[in-house]
Design a protein around this motif. Structure first.
Motif, PDB file in Angstrom:
ATOM      1  N   UNK A  38       0.852  -1.214   0.269  1.00  0.00           N
ATOM      2  CA  UNK A  38       0.069  -0.300  -0.032  1.00  0.00           C
ATOM      3  C   UNK A  38       0.802   1.585  -0.422  1.00  0.00           C
ATOM      4  N   UNK A  39       0.797   1.901  -1.707  1.00  0.00           N
ATOM      5  CA  UNK A  39       1.241   2.602  -1.310  1.00  0.00           C
ATOM      6  C   UNK A  39       1.592   4.285  -0.661  1.00  0.00           C
ATOM      7  N   UNK A  40       0.295   4.290  -0.092  1.00  0.00           N
ATOM      8  CA  UNK A  40      -0.178   5.854   0.009  1.00  0.00           C
ATOM      9  C   UNK A  40       0.361   5.581   1.864  1.00  0.00           C
ATOM     10  N   UNK A  41      -0.705   3.874   2.568  1.00  0.00           N
ATOM     11  CA  UNK A  41       0.258   3.960   3.866  1.00  0.00           C
ATOM     12  C   UNK A  41       2.013   4.186   4.253  1.00  0.00           C
ATOM     13  N   UNK A  42       2.238   2.797   3.311  1.00  0.00           N
ATOM     14  CA  UNK A  42       4.173   3.169   3.076  1.00  0.00           C
ATOM     15  C   UNK A  42       4.280   4.802   3.775  1.00  0.00           C
ATOM     16  N   UNK A  43       3.873   5.527   2.493  1.00  0.00           N
ATOM     17  CA  UNK A  43       4.478   6.816   2.882  1.00  0.00           C
ATOM     18  C   UNK A  43       3.814   7.760   4.115  1.00  0.00           C
ATOM     19  N   UNK A  44       3.159   7.285   4.751  1.00  0.00           N
ATOM     20  CA  UNK A  44       1.948   8.299   5.219  1.00  0.00           C
ATOM     21  C   UNK A  44       3.092   7.386   6.787  1.00  0.00           C
ATOM     22  N   UNK A  45       3.444   6.338   6.870  1.00  0.00           N
ATOM     23  CA  UNK A  45       3.771   6.294   8.362  1.00  0.00           C
ATOM     24  C   UNK A  45       5.618   6.164   7.803  1.00  0.00           C
ATOM     25  N   UNK A  46       6.567   6.248   6.567  1.00  0.00           N
ATOM     26  CA  UNK A  46       8.090   7.004   6.804  1.00  0.00           C
ATOM     27  C   UNK A  46       8.116   7.804   6.743  1.00  0.00           C
ATOM     28  N   UNK A  47       9.228   8.311   7.756  1.00  0.00           N
ATOM     29  CA  UNK A  47       9.593   9.868   8.028  1.00  0.00           C
ATOM     30  C   UNK A  47      10.494   9.926   6.654  1.00  0.00           C
ATOM     31  N   UNK A  48      10.913  11.106   6.187  1.00  0.00           N
ATOM     32  CA  UNK A  48      11.500  11.497   4.800  1.00  0.00           C
ATOM     33  C   UNK A  48      12.839  11.241   4.862  1.00  0.00           C
ATOM     34  N   UNK A  49      13.098  11.527   6.235  1.00  0.00           N
ATOM     35  CA  UNK A  49      14.607  10.661   6.528  1.00  0.00           C
ATOM     36  C   UNK A  49      14.953   9.596   6.778  1.00  0.00           C
ATOM     37  N   UNK A  50      13.395   8.378   6.344  1.00  0.00           N
ATOM     38  CA  UNK A  50      13.495   7.369   6.818  1.00  0.00           C
ATOM     39  C   UNK A  50      14.908   6.417   6.104  1.00  0.00           C
ATOM     40  N   UNK A  51      15.872   5.880   7.054  1.00  0.00           N
ATOM     41  CA  UNK A  51      17.084   4.956   6.480  1.00  0.00           C
ATOM     42  C   UNK A  51      16.896   2.959   7.154  1.00  0.00           C
ATOM     43  N   UNK A  83      18.393  -6.738   6.244  1.00  0.00           N
ATOM     44  CA  UNK A  83      19.621  -8.309   6.943  1.00  0.00           C
ATOM     45  C   UNK A  83      20.931  -7.928   6.011  1.00  0.00           C
ATOM     46  N   UNK A  84      20.315  -7.957   4.894  1.00  0.00           N
ATOM     47  CA  UNK A  84      21.562  -8.676   3.627  1.00  0.00           C
ATOM     48  C   UNK A  84      22.346  -7.281   3.767  1.00  0.00           C
ATOM     49  N   UNK A  85      22.758  -6.318   4.536  1.00  0.00           N
ATOM     50  CA  UNK A  85      23.461  -4.979   5.174  1.00  0.00           C
ATOM     51  C   UNK A  85      22.834  -3.589   3.560  1.00  0.00           C
ATOM     52  N   UNK A  86      21.894  -4.175   2.375  1.00  0.00           N
ATOM     53  CA  UNK A  86      21.515  -3.300   1.626  1.00  0.00           C
ATOM     54  C   UNK A  86      20.518  -2.188   2.387  1.00  0.00           C
ATOM     55  N   UNK A  87      21.395  -0.714   2.063  1.00  0.00           N
ATOM     56  CA  UNK A  87      20.488   0.470   3.026  1.00  0.00           C
ATOM     57  C   UNK A  87      19.538   1.059   1.875  1.00  0.00           C
ATOM     58  N   UNK A  88      18.389   1.966   2.439  1.00  0.00           N
ATOM     59  CA  UNK A  88      16.925   2.574   1.486  1.00  0.00           C
ATOM     60  C   UNK A  88      16.972   3.542   1.848  1.00  0.00           C
ATOM     61  N   UNK A  89      16.699   4.488   1.163  1.00  0.00           N
ATOM     62  CA  UNK A  89      15.481   5.080   2.213  1.00  0.00           C
ATOM     63  C   UNK A  89      14.448   5.266   2.147  1.00  0.00           C
ATOM     64  N   UNK A  90      13.366   6.909   2.133  1.00  0.00           N
ATOM     65  CA  UNK A  90      11.988   6.460   2.152  1.00  0.00           C
ATOM     66  C   UNK A  90      11.513   5.654   0.940  1.00  0.00           C
ATOM     67  N   UNK A  91      12.265   6.527  -0.168  1.00  0.00           N
ATOM     68  CA  UNK A  91      12.137   6.763  -1.791  1.00  0.00           C
ATOM     69  C   UNK A  91      12.123   5.186  -1.997  1.00  0.00           C
ATOM     70  N   UNK A  92      13.585   4.070  -1.938  1.00  0.00           N
ATOM     71  CA  UNK A  92      13.944   3.192  -2.460  1.00  0.00           C
ATOM     72  C   UNK A  92      12.561   2.341  -1.844  1.00  0.00           C
ATOM     73  N   UNK A  93      12.346   2.318  -0.429  1.00  0.00           N
ATOM     74  CA  UNK A  93      12.057   1.422   1.022  1.00  0.00           C
ATOM     75  C   UNK A  93      10.307   1.319  -0.015  1.00  0.00           C
ATOM     76  N   UNK A  94       9.837   2.763  -0.592  1.00  0.00           N
ATOM     77  CA  UNK A  94       8.181   2.341  -0.834  1.00  0.00           C
ATOM     78  C   UNK A  94       8.709   1.892  -1.820  1.00  0.00           C
ATOM     79  N   UNK A  95       9.246   2.282  -3.066  1.00  0.00           N
ATOM     80  CA  UNK A  95       9.011   2.039  -4.567  1.00  0.00           C
ATOM     81  C   UNK A  95       9.261   0.036  -4.529  1.00  0.00           C
TER      82      UNK A  95
END
Length: 132
Positions: free
Chosen positions: A31-44, A48-60
């Motif tokens: 649910x894109x709208x809910x994911x964007x609503x719950x995540x802070x703009x500076x999300x890190x 578990x494999x070491x990959x780090x995503x920002x909010x945009x990458x996490x949601x997409x």
């Protein structure tokens, strides 16, 4: 399914627990709208494999099915609040279908939530694989 210690929860702990449940459901439903609503703009968002995503990458990655959670069960959840910051730990057990490939994961997860106005937002997440 979410398990929490309900008898010891303050109003703020209940608010954080309901945001955790909203996040869990939004990840399963992609649910894109809910994911964007719950995540802070500076999300890190740390995998578990070491990959780090920002909010945009996490949601997409969730919405596109690159990270596809068929089911997510949370257990052994604890919530600690300090001012406008909440630390949540739990065990995440999930069935996945990343890029069409079925899988199973069991992770220890640390979530850091930040209170913005009256709303708790996910600021950081780190997962580690549960040792076999």
């Amino acid at each position: 399914m979410m398990s929490t210690i309900s008898f010891a929860q303050s109003k703020e702990e209940k608010a954080v627990a309901s945001q955790v449940e909203l996040l869990r459901k939004a990840m399963v439903d992609a649910d894109k709208a809910s994911l964007e609503k719950v995540a802070n703009e500076k999300l890190s968002y740390g995998h578990s494999g070491g990959k780090i995503e920002d909010k945009t990458a996490f949601v997409s990655n969730i919405v596109s099915g690159k990270s596809d959670f068929v089911s997510i069960d949370l257990s052994d959840q604890t919530i600690a609040i300090s001012g406008n910051t909440a630390i949540v730990r739990h065990t995440l057990t999930a069935e996945t279908n990343d890029n069409g490939v079925a899988g199973h994961v069991k992770l220890y997860v640390l979530l850091v939530w930040s209170k913005e106005g009256s709303q708790w937002k996910l600021l950081a997440r780190q997962a580690v694989k549960v040792p076999a």
